[in-house]
Design a protein around this motif. Sequence first.
Motif, PDB file in Angstrom:
ATOM      1  N   GLY A 281       4.927  -5.734   6.394  1.00 23.48           N
ATOM      2  CA  GLY A 281       4.493  -4.546   5.673  1.00 23.48           C
ATOM      3  C   GLY A 281       5.591  -3.799   4.955  1.00 23.48           C
ATOM      4  O   GLY A 281       5.300  -2.777   4.314  1.00 23.48           O
ATOM      5  N   ASP A 284       4.940  -3.520   1.222  1.00 23.13           N
ATOM      6  CA  ASP A 284       3.843  -2.587   0.930  1.00 23.13           C
ATOM      7  C   ASP A 284       4.309  -1.144   0.988  1.00 23.13           C
ATOM      8  O   ASP A 284       3.925  -0.322   0.148  1.00 23.13           O
ATOM      9  CB  ASP A 284       2.691  -2.796   1.916  1.00 23.13           C
ATOM     10  CG  ASP A 284       2.071  -4.185   1.792  1.00 23.13           C
ATOM     11  OD1 ASP A 284       2.069  -4.727   0.675  1.00 23.13           O
ATOM     12  OD2 ASP A 284       1.611  -4.716   2.815  1.00 23.13           O
ATOM     13  N   GLN A 287       6.381  -0.225  -2.131  1.00 24.12           N
ATOM     14  CA  GLN A 287       5.520   0.091  -3.267  1.00 24.12           C
ATOM     15  C   GLN A 287       4.829   1.430  -3.073  1.00 24.12           C
ATOM     16  O   GLN A 287       4.670   2.206  -4.034  1.00 24.12           O
ATOM     17  CB  GLN A 287       4.481  -1.027  -3.442  1.00 24.12           C
ATOM     18  CG  GLN A 287       3.586  -0.859  -4.655  1.00 24.12           C
ATOM     19  CD  GLN A 287       4.369  -0.832  -5.954  1.00 24.12           C
ATOM     20  OE1 GLN A 287       5.401  -1.496  -6.081  1.00 24.12           O
ATOM     21  NE2 GLN A 287       3.897  -0.049  -6.913  1.00 24.12           N
ATOM     22  N   HIS A 288       4.435   1.731  -1.846  1.00 23.02           N
ATOM     23  CA  HIS A 288       3.792   3.023  -1.557  1.00 23.02           C
ATOM     24  C   HIS A 288       4.744   4.183  -1.830  1.00 23.02           C
ATOM     25  O   HIS A 288       4.347   5.195  -2.420  1.00 23.02           O
ATOM     26  CB  HIS A 288       3.337   3.035  -0.100  1.00 23.02           C
ATOM     27  CG  HIS A 288       2.779   4.348   0.356  1.00 23.02           C
ATOM     28  ND1 HIS A 288       1.543   4.820  -0.021  1.00 23.02           N
ATOM     29  CD2 HIS A 288       3.314   5.304   1.164  1.00 23.02           C
ATOM     30  CE1 HIS A 288       1.335   6.009   0.526  1.00 23.02           C
ATOM     31  NE2 HIS A 288       2.386   6.323   1.259  1.00 23.02           N
ATOM     32  N   ARG A 367       4.337   1.549   9.109  1.00 22.30           N
ATOM     33  CA  ARG A 367       3.053   0.892   8.903  1.00 22.30           C
ATOM     34  C   ARG A 367       1.879   1.841   9.138  1.00 22.30           C
ATOM     35  O   ARG A 367       0.772   1.610   8.637  1.00 22.30           O
ATOM     36  CB  ARG A 367       2.930  -0.325   9.810  1.00 22.30           C
ATOM     37  CG  ARG A 367       3.942  -1.426   9.502  1.00 22.30           C
ATOM     38  CD  ARG A 367       3.792  -2.575  10.463  1.00 22.30           C
ATOM     39  NE  ARG A 367       3.954  -2.142  11.837  1.00 22.30           N
ATOM     40  CZ  ARG A 367       3.301  -2.665  12.863  1.00 22.30           C
ATOM     41  NH1 ARG A 367       2.421  -3.626  12.679  1.00 22.30           N
ATOM     42  NH2 ARG A 367       3.512  -2.226  14.091  1.00 22.30           N
ATOM     43  N   LEU A 370       0.404   3.283   5.737  1.00 20.64           N
ATOM     44  CA  LEU A 370      -0.208   2.423   4.728  1.00 20.64           C
ATOM     45  C   LEU A 370      -1.732   2.564   4.729  1.00 20.64           C
ATOM     46  O   LEU A 370      -2.323   2.980   5.736  1.00 20.64           O
ATOM     47  CB  LEU A 370       0.190   0.973   4.978  1.00 20.64           C
ATOM     48  CG  LEU A 370       1.682   0.666   4.858  1.00 20.64           C
ATOM     49  CD1 LEU A 370       1.969  -0.779   5.246  1.00 20.64           C
ATOM     50  CD2 LEU A 370       2.174   0.955   3.443  1.00 20.64           C
TER      51      LEU A 370
END
Length: 476
Positions: A281, A284, A287-288, A367, A370
Motif C-alpha cells: 500500500g 497508494d 498518490q493519496h 494503510r 486509504l
Amino acid sequence: MATAFSSDGEAALRRELRPAAAPRGDLDGFYEVGRAAAFVRGGGFRKVALQFPDELLADAAAVAARMEAETGAEVYVLGDTTYGSCCVDEVAAEHACAEAVLHYGPACLSPCRKLPVLHVFGKQPLDIGRCAEAFRELYPDRQSRVVVLSDVVYAHAMGELEQQLCPEYPHIIFSRVVYGDPPDPALPGEERQFGRQFLVEAPEGLQDCAMFYVGTEGLTLTNFMLTWNRCSFSSFDPTTNCGRRETLNVNRALMRRLYLVERARDAQVVGILVGTLGVAGYLDVLQHLRELLRRAGKRSYTLAVGKPNPAKLANFLEVDVFVLVACAQNSLLDSSDFYRPVVTPYELELACNPAREWTGNYLTDFRDLLPGACAHVELPPAIPAAEAVPDVSLITGEMRATHLCDSPASQLPPSTTLACRDQTSALSEISPAASFLESRSWRGLEQQLGQTPVSKAVQGRRGIAIAYEDEGREQS
C-alpha cells in the motif's frame, strides 16, 4: 535522538572494532531451523534470502549453512537493510533474485507486497516466574481488566505466562501475534493492530482496560502508548527482570505531535520521504498524499533518500516540512535534530483535510488512511476562496488558507509551467526549488569557463573528513 532507522553515521565512525561474536550454541532452537526449512521445502523455493538485523549477524553464516544443508536451496544473507531492519527488505531480496525471504529478529509485521515471507523472531529468554510476580505486584486486584502485549521476540513464552495468570485473573486478555491481514472481518470489540489481535469484552471497551507490555523500552512500546493513549501502561523488562508503571507523559507527546500538525498547516512546500519500498500500500498512500497536497494548494516533492538523517534532509532547504511514509514502527521519527519537522501521513491529513478532526485516536499505520480502510475520511468538495473561513496560524500569527481547491494557484497547469526568462526566448521552469535558489545570495560554485587557469593535478588530502592524515603535520 538518532535511531537505527535514522542515524548520521557518527556512531559507525567512532565505533571500536572488536572480534566478531561467536555464534550461539542452540541455533536450531533459537532460529527454528526446522520450521524455516519446512517453509522453504513446502514452497518449492530454490533461492531464499535470509535477512538479519545487526545484532544477529554473527549467526548468519552458520544459519545459512544449516539452511542450505536442510533444504538444498541457494541461500543469500541480507545484512545492511535499505530502510528499517524491522521491515522485510524486498528490494535487496530481488537483487539476489530470491523467491522468498526469511526475516529474523524483531519485526513490525507490516504486510509485504510481492515475496512470500516467514518471520522467525528468535526465542529470547524470559523469566516467566519473575514476570508473573511483577504482574501481581503491579495489579494486586484480581478483578483487574488487563491486556497483555509483548515484543515479538518474547511471543513464544506468552502461552506459559497465560497458564500461570489466567486462573488468578479472570479478566486478563492475552494478545496473539498474527502475520498479514486476517481474511475474516473483525468481530465486535476485536482489536487488530501492529500484528496483534485480541478481543475486549469490557463494558466500556478498550479504554476500560490497562495494558501490560513484556519487552524492552523502545519504539514498539511508544507506538502502543500513543495509539492506545486512553489506557494506563505498565511493563516488564526481561533484560533487567524489573516491572514498572510507565511514566511517559502521553499528553505531552501528543501535544508535540499536534504542534507538528500546525507546522504542516503553515508549510507551502512539502517533501514526501519514501521510507519503505516493501510495505503493501505504500504506492497508494504516496498518490493519496500527492492529491491531498495538490488540493490543499501546496507543492510536493517525492524524495527517496534511504535512511533519513539531518545531513541528508538539510540539502532540501526549500522544503518547509517532510512527511515520512514508513511502517508504523518507524513513522514516529523524532525530528528535534532536523532542520525541518518530519510528520506522519496521519498528521499531514489532520493539517490538510478539513473533514478530518482530532478525536484523540492517534494513527501510525498509513494503510488506515486509504479508501476502504477503517479511518478513511473523504476530502470535502472545493469551495471558492471568497467563501472560505479565514484561519490564523498559531505559530506565526499570519492569515492562511485552509480550504481545498481544484486548481490551486501554486500548482500551475502543465502548459504554463514554462515561461520566457529573457529576450532571447530562453525557457525556464517555474518551481519552488528554482525560486528558492534564485533568492539566495550564494548559489554554489560557479563554472567560470575560460577564466580559471589550467594547473597540474596535485595529490590531495588522504583519510576521512573527521581526521585527515596530514592534519597533525600542518599544525606542527
